[in-house]
Design a protein around this motif. Structure first.
Motif, mmCIF file in Angstrom:
data_model
loop_
_atom_site.group_PDB
_atom_site.id
_atom_site.type_symbol
_atom_site.label_atom_id
_atom_site.label_comp_id
_atom_site.label_asym_id
_atom_site.label_seq_id
_atom_site.Cartn_x
_atom_site.Cartn_y
_atom_site.Cartn_z
ATOM 1 N N GLN A 1 14.626 82.248 -3.062
ATOM 2 C CA GLN A 1 15.997 82.019 -2.604
ATOM 3 C C GLN A 1 16.201 82.727 -1.266
ATOM 4 O O GLN A 1 15.764 83.864 -1.073
ATOM 5 N N ALA A 2 16.851 82.059 -0.335
ATOM 6 C CA ALA A 2 16.968 82.563 1.027
ATOM 7 C C ALA A 2 17.974 83.702 1.144
ATOM 8 O O ALA A 2 18.920 83.806 0.364
ATOM 9 N N ASN A 3 17.759 84.540 2.165
ATOM 10 C CA ASN A 3 18.755 85.542 2.506
ATOM 11 C C ASN A 3 19.887 84.876 3.301
ATOM 12 O O ASN A 3 19.888 83.656 3.521
ATOM 13 N N GLN A 4 20.848 85.671 3.760
ATOM 14 C CA GLN A 4 22.046 85.098 4.386
ATOM 15 C C GLN A 4 21.715 84.263 5.614
ATOM 16 O O GLN A 4 22.242 83.157 5.802
ATOM 17 N N GLY B 1 18.211 76.241 1.160
ATOM 18 C CA GLY B 1 18.449 77.591 0.663
ATOM 19 C C GLY B 1 17.206 78.303 0.192
ATOM 20 O O GLY B 1 17.287 79.221 -0.629
ATOM 21 N N ARG B 2 16.032 77.912 0.723
ATOM 22 C CA ARG B 2 14.769 78.580 0.389
ATOM 23 C C ARG B 2 14.197 79.218 1.653
ATOM 24 O O ARG B 2 14.523 78.824 2.777
ATOM 25 N N MET B 3 13.338 80.197 1.460
ATOM 26 C CA MET B 3 12.619 80.817 2.564
ATOM 27 C C MET B 3 11.265 81.291 2.052
ATOM 28 O O MET B 3 11.065 81.435 0.834
ATOM 29 N N PRO B 4 10.307 81.531 2.952
ATOM 30 C CA PRO B 4 9.020 82.064 2.499
ATOM 31 C C PRO B 4 9.190 83.410 1.808
ATOM 32 O O PRO B 4 10.091 84.191 2.130
ATOM 33 N N MET B 5 8.313 83.691 0.842
ATOM 34 C CA MET B 5 8.331 84.954 0.115
ATOM 35 C C MET B 5 7.671 86.026 0.981
ATOM 36 O O MET B 5 6.526 86.417 0.790
#
Length: 251
Positions: A165-168, A181-185
């Protein structure tokens, strides 16, 4: 999801981040800096994994699970496995749970995502990087895959890149499509070293995957589309001004 990454420095920089890192036996670590690679080209990439200590090898991005049991299915569906949701790693009866003990790290200098703007015809591409590290690590999983290549009939080592889950900031940039609403881990250097330890329990894995990269550690700017053919050089990362573009909010 994250399908576009960059590694704009020399491979030696990974060894500087991990002083105990060794080269995997027989590994060919020739790797020129690249300003953009798209996952759907299934490129080879330098990957850190643990085999009696951390080792650097080149693996192919994009596992081929057993369900893709024909060249036609591989062509149509392989791209679905370029990324894996970090939540699936500990979810029983998933492919990612089955290989959760085959953990790896993907070193990058940055990645690209596209932002939807209400009323705009085209999405706006961004380049995102760490603001305090030239190279950082993304958590991944690796596995041996059937290649379906008549010239290379033996299984090939492959990897997938984990997302969370993405940050702001990333919620605003990667805000469209089925996987908005996703981002790399992304991992800190300390968590990266923890991620590839061979004896992690499921509780240990969960603890690492709870980490969220803070928004204020990211640097980002708008670029030209990376989905169009162009030279693999610094021009890929050049800042492009989009008139009327709403700002990304940080508060």
């Amino acid at each position: 999801m994250c399908y576009d990454i960059a590694f704009t420095t020399r491979i030696e920089s990974v060894f500087k981040l991990m002083p105990l890192l060794n080269t995997a036996p027989g590994a060919d670590l020739s790797f020129d800096p690249t300003y953009h690679k798209i996952g759907m080209s299934y490129p080879q990439w330098p990957i850190v994994l643990d085999h009696e200590g951390p080792q650097l090898a080149k693996l192919t991005w994009g596992p081929i699970p057993k369900m893709l049991n024909s060249p036609e299915k591989v062509k149509r569906q392989r791209q679905m496995f370029l990324n894996a949701r970090s939540e699936k790693v500990l979810e029983p009866r998933t492919m990612w749970n089955a290989i959760r003990h085959q953990r790896c790290l993907i070193p990058v200098t940055g990645f690209f995502e596209y932002r939807e703007i209400p009323g705009w015809k085209n999405k706006v591409p961004y380049y995102i990087k760490s603001n305090d590290q030239e190279v950082f690590f993304i958590a991944g999983l690796w596995t041996l895959s059937n290649s379906w290549d008549v010239d290379k009939p033996e299984p090939i080592p492959t990897f997938t890149l984990l997302t969370r889950q993405a940050n702001q900031v990333m919620q605003q940039i990667h805000n469209g499509g089925d996987n908005a609403g996703r981002m790399p881990m992304m991992l800190t250097n300390e968590l990266a070293e923890e991620w590839i330890k061979p004896n992690l329990t499921d509780t240990d894995i969960r603890d690492v995957l709870q980490y969220t990269q803070p928004s204020d550690t990211l640097e980002y700017w708008t670029v030209n589309s990376v989905r169009k053919a162009k030279p693999d050089d610094e021009s890929v990362l050049a800042h492009i001004n989009y008139e009327g573009l709403p700002p990304v909010l940080t508060d």
